[in-house]
Design an enzyme around this catalytic site. Sequence first.
Site, short mmCIF file in Angstrom:
data_model
loop_
_atom_site.label_atom_id
_atom_site.label_comp_id
_atom_site.label_asym_id
_atom_site.label_seq_id
_atom_site.Cartn_x
_atom_site.Cartn_y
_atom_site.Cartn_z
N SER A 120 22.06 5.98 -12.73
CA SER A 120 22.25 5.91 -11.44
C SER A 120 21.86 7.18 -10.79
O SER A 120 20.93 7.62 -10.68
CB SER A 120 23.43 5.20 -11.11
OG SER A 120 23.46 4.77 -9.87
N HIS A 161 19.97 -0.54 -9.92
CA HIS A 161 20.60 -1.84 -9.65
C HIS A 161 19.92 -2.79 -8.91
O HIS A 161 20.69 -3.37 -8.21
CB HIS A 161 22.03 -1.23 -8.82
CG HIS A 161 22.94 -0.21 -9.40
ND1 HIS A 161 23.21 -0.23 -10.92
CD2 HIS A 161 23.12 1.17 -8.84
CE1 HIS A 161 23.83 0.96 -10.74
NE2 HIS A 161 23.85 1.75 -9.68
#
Length: 203
Positions: A120, A161
Site C-alpha cells: 500500500s 485496494h
Amino acid sequence: MKKMFLSSSFYDTSHFLKDFVGDNIEGKRVTFIPTASLVEEEVHYVDSAKTAFEELGMIVEIFEISKVDKYEAEEILRKNDFIYVSGGNTFFLLQELKRSEIDQLIIEQVGSGKLYIGESAGSIIMAPNIEYVKYMDEMSKAPHLETTMGLNLISSYPVPHFGHEYFCSMVDEIITNYNNKISLTPISNSQVILVRDDDIEIV
C-alpha cells in the site's frame, strides 16, 4: 537488476514472493519498516505482514525509521537481505523517509539489486509523486513534508485496494481526478506489481 514486489496487501499476495525471488527465501532476513502505520488507528495489516514473512520461514527485523539516524539505518539496510515497507499514511511515511534521508539509502540499495517489498503506502512511495493519494490518505498527518516527490523508482502510480469495499470511493476519486493526467496502476488486494528493471508485470 532492480527488483520490487509492490502490493496492496502483502499477506494476501505473499505466496507470489518465492517464485519472484527465484531462490530459497527460508532463513533470509527482512528489514521490516512499519513507520507508515504509526499515525493510523487501524494497523492489523502490520501484524498480518509480519505473520506472512514468518510463515515463509523468514527472519523479521523491525526497523522504525523515525527513531534512528541515517548511519544506523545504513547498517541495518545493508546487512539484511530484503527491505519491506508497510502500509499506512503515505505522506507521513514519505516525510520520515526524507527527514532521515533513508529514502536515498533505499534508492541506493534497490539500485544495487536488493529486493524491495512494498505494501500500500510502501508501494505508492515508489511513484514519481504521491500527491494523487490525497483522496486516500490525510496530508495533514505529515505537517513537515515539504515535497510530495516520491522515490521515483517506477514511472507508474500504484492505486492500491482497487475493488475493496472500504476503499472504493477513495479509489474512484483518484481515478476520476488523475486518470487522464498520470499513468495509474490500480491493483486489488490479491494482485501485485512485479518490477524487474523497467519491466513491470501485474499478477
